[in-house]
Enzyme design. Structure first.
Site, PDB file in Angstrom:
ATOM      1  N   HIS A  23      68.677 -29.615 -24.489  1.00 48.27           N
ATOM      2  CA  HIS A  23      69.704 -29.665 -23.491  1.00 48.27           C
ATOM      3  C   HIS A  23      69.927 -30.751 -22.715  1.00 48.27           C
ATOM      4  O   HIS A  23      70.926 -31.298 -22.500  1.00 48.27           O
ATOM      5  CB  HIS A  23      69.257 -28.316 -22.397  1.00 48.27           C
ATOM      6  CG  HIS A  23      68.941 -27.207 -23.054  1.00 48.27           C
ATOM      7  ND1 HIS A  23      69.785 -26.229 -22.649  1.00 48.27           N
ATOM      8  CD2 HIS A  23      68.038 -26.453 -24.044  1.00 48.27           C
ATOM      9  CE1 HIS A  23      69.527 -25.063 -23.551  1.00 48.27           C
ATOM     10  NE2 HIS A  23      68.386 -25.162 -24.223  1.00 48.27           N
ATOM     11  N   ASP A 120      73.872 -26.474 -16.638  1.00 44.83           N
ATOM     12  CA  ASP A 120      73.581 -25.901 -18.175  1.00 44.83           C
ATOM     13  C   ASP A 120      73.751 -24.340 -17.899  1.00 44.83           C
ATOM     14  O   ASP A 120      73.584 -23.996 -17.111  1.00 44.83           O
ATOM     15  CB  ASP A 120      71.977 -25.901 -18.527  1.00 44.83           C
ATOM     16  CG  ASP A 120      71.655 -25.748 -19.818  1.00 44.83           C
ATOM     17  OD1 ASP A 120      72.025 -24.566 -20.077  1.00 44.83           O
ATOM     18  OD2 ASP A 120      71.039 -26.670 -20.347  1.00 44.83           O
ATOM     19  N   GLN A 362      66.511 -39.492 -34.494  1.00 46.70           N
ATOM     20  CA  GLN A 362      66.894 -38.813 -35.400  1.00 46.70           C
ATOM     21  C   GLN A 362      68.512 -39.060 -36.066  1.00 46.70           C
ATOM     22  O   GLN A 362      68.772 -39.003 -37.019  1.00 46.70           O
ATOM     23  CB  GLN A 362      66.777 -37.134 -35.000  1.00 46.70           C
ATOM     24  CG  GLN A 362      67.658 -36.174 -35.920  1.00 46.70           C
ATOM     25  CD  GLN A 362      67.088 -34.852 -35.553  1.00 46.70           C
ATOM     26  OE1 GLN A 362      66.019 -34.403 -36.112  1.00 46.70           O
ATOM     27  NE2 GLN A 362      67.945 -34.031 -35.208  1.00 46.70           N
ATOM     28  N   HIS A 377      64.834 -27.181 -38.511  1.00 46.42           N
ATOM     29  CA  HIS A 377      64.620 -25.658 -38.084  1.00 46.42           C
ATOM     30  C   HIS A 377      66.020 -25.183 -37.521  1.00 46.42           C
ATOM     31  O   HIS A 377      65.871 -24.089 -36.789  1.00 46.42           O
ATOM     32  CB  HIS A 377      63.587 -25.738 -36.691  1.00 46.42           C
ATOM     33  CG  HIS A 377      64.287 -26.794 -35.671  1.00 46.42           C
ATOM     34  ND1 HIS A 377      64.809 -28.092 -35.856  1.00 46.42           N
ATOM     35  CD2 HIS A 377      64.498 -26.421 -34.291  1.00 46.42           C
ATOM     36  CE1 HIS A 377      65.429 -28.552 -34.575  1.00 46.42           C
ATOM     37  NE2 HIS A 377      65.131 -27.602 -33.864  1.00 46.42           N
ATOM     38  N   TRP A 380      70.546 -26.519 -32.541  1.00 46.17           N
ATOM     39  CA  TRP A 380      72.124 -26.830 -32.664  1.00 46.17           C
ATOM     40  C   TRP A 380      72.161 -28.350 -32.553  1.00 46.17           C
ATOM     41  O   TRP A 380      73.091 -29.110 -33.032  1.00 46.17           O
ATOM     42  CB  TRP A 380      72.830 -26.176 -31.537  1.00 46.17           C
ATOM     43  CG  TRP A 380      74.215 -26.606 -31.529  1.00 46.17           C
ATOM     44  CD1 TRP A 380      74.922 -27.273 -30.779  1.00 46.17           C
ATOM     45  CD2 TRP A 380      75.018 -26.399 -32.677  1.00 46.17           C
ATOM     46  NE1 TRP A 380      76.184 -27.321 -31.142  1.00 46.17           N
ATOM     47  CE2 TRP A 380      76.411 -26.986 -32.319  1.00 46.17           C
ATOM     48  CE3 TRP A 380      74.823 -25.923 -33.919  1.00 46.17           C
ATOM     49  CZ2 TRP A 380      77.477 -26.895 -33.188  1.00 46.17           C
ATOM     50  CZ3 TRP A 380      75.977 -25.913 -34.836  1.00 46.17           C
ATOM     51  CH2 TRP A 380      77.140 -26.617 -34.515  1.00 46.17           C
ATOM     52  N   SER A 382      70.174 -30.730 -33.775  1.00 50.68           N
ATOM     53  CA  SER A 382      69.879 -31.239 -35.281  1.00 50.68           C
ATOM     54  C   SER A 382      70.963 -30.946 -36.217  1.00 50.68           C
ATOM     55  O   SER A 382      71.415 -31.419 -37.020  1.00 50.68           O
ATOM     56  CB  SER A 382      68.877 -30.746 -35.601  1.00 50.68           C
ATOM     57  OG  SER A 382      67.591 -31.077 -35.036  1.00 50.68           O
ATOM     58  N   GLU A 385      74.255 -32.821 -35.473  1.00 53.47           N
ATOM     59  CA  GLU A 385      74.233 -34.365 -35.884  1.00 53.47           C
ATOM     60  C   GLU A 385      74.136 -34.588 -37.462  1.00 53.47           C
ATOM     61  O   GLU A 385      74.480 -35.400 -37.925  1.00 53.47           O
ATOM     62  CB  GLU A 385      72.551 -34.709 -35.320  1.00 53.47           C
ATOM     63  CG  GLU A 385      72.750 -35.049 -34.084  1.00 53.47           C
ATOM     64  CD  GLU A 385      71.245 -35.085 -33.130  1.00 53.47           C
ATOM     65  OE1 GLU A 385      70.348 -35.309 -34.126  1.00 53.47           O
ATOM     66  OE2 GLU A 385      71.216 -35.105 -31.925  1.00 53.47           O
ATOM     67  N   ASP A 401      68.839 -19.048 -31.317  1.00 54.07           N
ATOM     68  CA  ASP A 401      70.231 -19.409 -31.839  1.00 54.07           C
ATOM     69  C   ASP A 401      70.040 -19.946 -33.183  1.00 54.07           C
ATOM     70  O   ASP A 401      70.966 -20.309 -33.807  1.00 54.07           O
ATOM     71  CB  ASP A 401      70.854 -20.137 -30.935  1.00 54.07           C
ATOM     72  CG  ASP A 401      70.465 -21.566 -30.605  1.00 54.07           C
ATOM     73  OD1 ASP A 401      69.453 -21.470 -30.012  1.00 54.07           O
ATOM     74  OD2 ASP A 401      71.272 -22.465 -30.373  1.00 54.07           O
ATOM     75  N   GLN A 402      68.672 -20.488 -33.349  1.00 57.62           N
ATOM     76  CA  GLN A 402      68.533 -21.201 -34.794  1.00 57.62           C
ATOM     77  C   GLN A 402      68.841 -20.271 -35.802  1.00 57.62           C
ATOM     78  O   GLN A 402      69.334 -20.708 -36.988  1.00 57.62           O
ATOM     79  CB  GLN A 402      67.092 -21.637 -34.925  1.00 57.62           C
ATOM     80  CG  GLN A 402      66.701 -22.767 -33.752  1.00 57.62           C
ATOM     81  CD  GLN A 402      65.172 -22.938 -33.377  1.00 57.62           C
ATOM     82  OE1 GLN A 402      64.281 -22.697 -34.505  1.00 57.62           O
ATOM     83  NE2 GLN A 402      64.995 -23.570 -32.556  1.00 57.62           N
TER      84      GLN A 402
END
Length: 481
Positions: A23, A120, A362, A377, A380, A382, A385, A401-402
């Site tokens: 976040h 957020d 990353q 995993h 979002w 990851s 990106e 949400d994954q």
């Protein structure tokens, strides 16, 4: 804390992220971009997060820059090395009960009155009230995909319609979770198992209630920001545009930031190496440099995913037996209740083709020409990106949400292979070989297509670039009123 530049009256935006790595990273990127566009920024972290940044990136990483300052508020909870894994109920209770007064107290003491708050979305529990008391508007920034937001939004409907809770544990395995839900607008074909919900969780669970109630407050706010781009999720974006007055799709943010000339970047902000709360290990790039293009599988399960030692060992043997090179990020707290230590025999096998690090940059890894696949995993951050870099994925979603992201990666965007929940070395081996071999050809081409579409979105007349400009104009108008 730096001294604010006050020679010229600029719109002043206060950012407040949920205190978690992904976040904060997404919030900081948007804050940097708006600062580059000429807005004044105050970025509010908790004391604990602030100190983590200082430890990971050095004593001057939060010095800020002219027109960009960092401030802190206490989070009201005690912390251990495993404090953020998983998200603790004590932090959520403190957000609900303590953050409102502390945030208002901070804002009222700032030398320049704020124009608006960018909050957020998961902090709306207090930021909507704070905005009312301060007499300034608030925009909600959802640092997840539009599909993830929509999934969270409709969990209440699943409960009301009797789909949850499960009648008993057998429903976890009897095929019930494959039931297709056909009444969620913009999400045709979504199954129960694709919603951001741990189906074994008590519906009175604090984390579940906190995360599902936040989207229900979204109608109290007219401006909503999503870290996605129009062509990636067109049907959901259309639905959201009908639901809210102002929608801004602004991703991928890193591609927008990459357009800023080096000489115009502020060192007091960009010294946050990778926006990471953990110290990164640059040695992995020397190893990547020695490998052929598209020959390496990158393995990283994010900053909060945990697993059993058995699962980690199965992943290790599957990777080692795949006969492909791999860069594996193993956090010290990756394993539940134990040190993340591999068996000696496995360590020896890994040395032949693998490289292990505790953390890395990353985005730089995914952009490296030697990287050809990503075992993830499906967080979002990851996911977007990887899409931006044109890298296909093997998906092992952990929670929330994954699960929804995994569905879209594999079925809608066609750039991923889904693993079973139970980690088995033979399946890991098979999926790595498929992704990196001939079987992954179509996914690699689709990933390249999404990479190109992402670049179109951030081009001068692209949807995300135009939305950023619209947002800046809207905030500027607010500053004049």
């Amino acid at each position: 804390m730096d001294a604010m530049a006050t020679t010229e009256k600029k719109p002043h935006v206060i950012f407040i992220p949920f205190p978690a790595q992904s976040h904060i990273k997404a919030m900081l990127k948007l804050a940097q971009l708006l600062h580059h566009k000429g807005l004044q920024i105050t970025f509010v972290n908790t004391d604990f997060i602030h100190n983590q940044f200082l430890e990971s990136s050095g004593p001057h990483c939060l010095d800020g820059a002219p027109g960009f300052r960092f401030e802190t508020i206490p989070d009201g909870v005690s912390h251990s090395p495993e404090a953020s894994i998983p998200i603790r109920e004590s932090l959520l209770r403190s957000i609900e009960t303590n953050f409102l007064d502390r945030f208002i107290d901070l804002v009222t003491k700032l030398p320049d009155p704020p124009t608006c708050i960018i909050s957020d979305g998961f902090l709306s529990v207090f930021t909507i009230d704070a905005a009312k008391k301060l007499g300034i508007p608030v925009m909600m920034y959802w640092t997840l995909a539009a599909c993830g937001f929509m999934g969270f939004y409709h969990i209440h409907s699943l409960i009301e319609k009797g789909f949850a809770p499960l009648k008993d544990a057998s429903y976890l395995t009897n095929g019930y979770l494959d039931t297709v839900i056909d009444w969620v607008p913009g999400m045709e074909g979504i199954r129960l198992k694709d919603f951001p919900l741990d189906w074994s969780t008590d519906l009175n669970d604090k984390v579940l209630m906190f995360t599902t109630e936040a989207p229900q407050r979204s109608h109290k706010v007219s401006h909503h920001i999503f870290h996605t781009f129009d062509e990636l999720e067109p049907s959901i974006i259309k639905t959201l545009s009908l639901r809210y007055n102002h929608i801004y799709t602004i991703g991928p943010l890193q591609l927008l930031l990459d357009q800023i000339p080096e000489e115009k970047k502020q060192t007091g902000i960009t010294s946050l190496h990778g926006y990471s709360l953990v110290k990164e290990e640059p040695e992995c790039f020397q190893w990547l440099q020695s490998k052929e293009p598209n020959s390496v599988v990158y393995v990283n399960f994010g900053s909060t995913t945990v697993m059993s030692l058995e699962d980690m060992t199965e992943f290790g043997w599957g990777l080692a037996n795949s006969n492909h090179y791999f860069l594996w990020i193993i956090r010290s707290n990756l394993v539940i209740g134990e040190n993340a230590v591999l068996p000696p025999e496995l360590e020896e096998h890994i040395k032949k083709r693998g490289f292990i690090a505790s953390w890395c940059s990353q985005e730089k890894v995914l952009k490296h020409p030697s990287v050809g696949g990503f075992l993830t995993h499906c967080g979002w951050g990851s996911t977007i990106e990887s899409l931006s870099a044109g890298v296909p994925m093997i998906c092992w979603p952990y929670s929330w949400d994954q699960l929804t992201n995994c569905r879209y990666i594999c079925k809608e965007w066609e750039v991923g292979l889904e693993m079973g929940t139970k980690v088995k070395r033979d399946e890991v081996k098979r999926l790595v070989q498929e992704l990196m071999g001939e079987g992954g050809h179509k996914m690699r081409n689709k990933a390249k297509d999404w990479k190109e579409k992402a670049r179109i979105a951030i081009a001068p007349n692209g949807s995300s670039s135009l939305n950023i400009d619209k947002m800046v104009k809207e905030i500027t108008v607010l500053a004049r009123n």
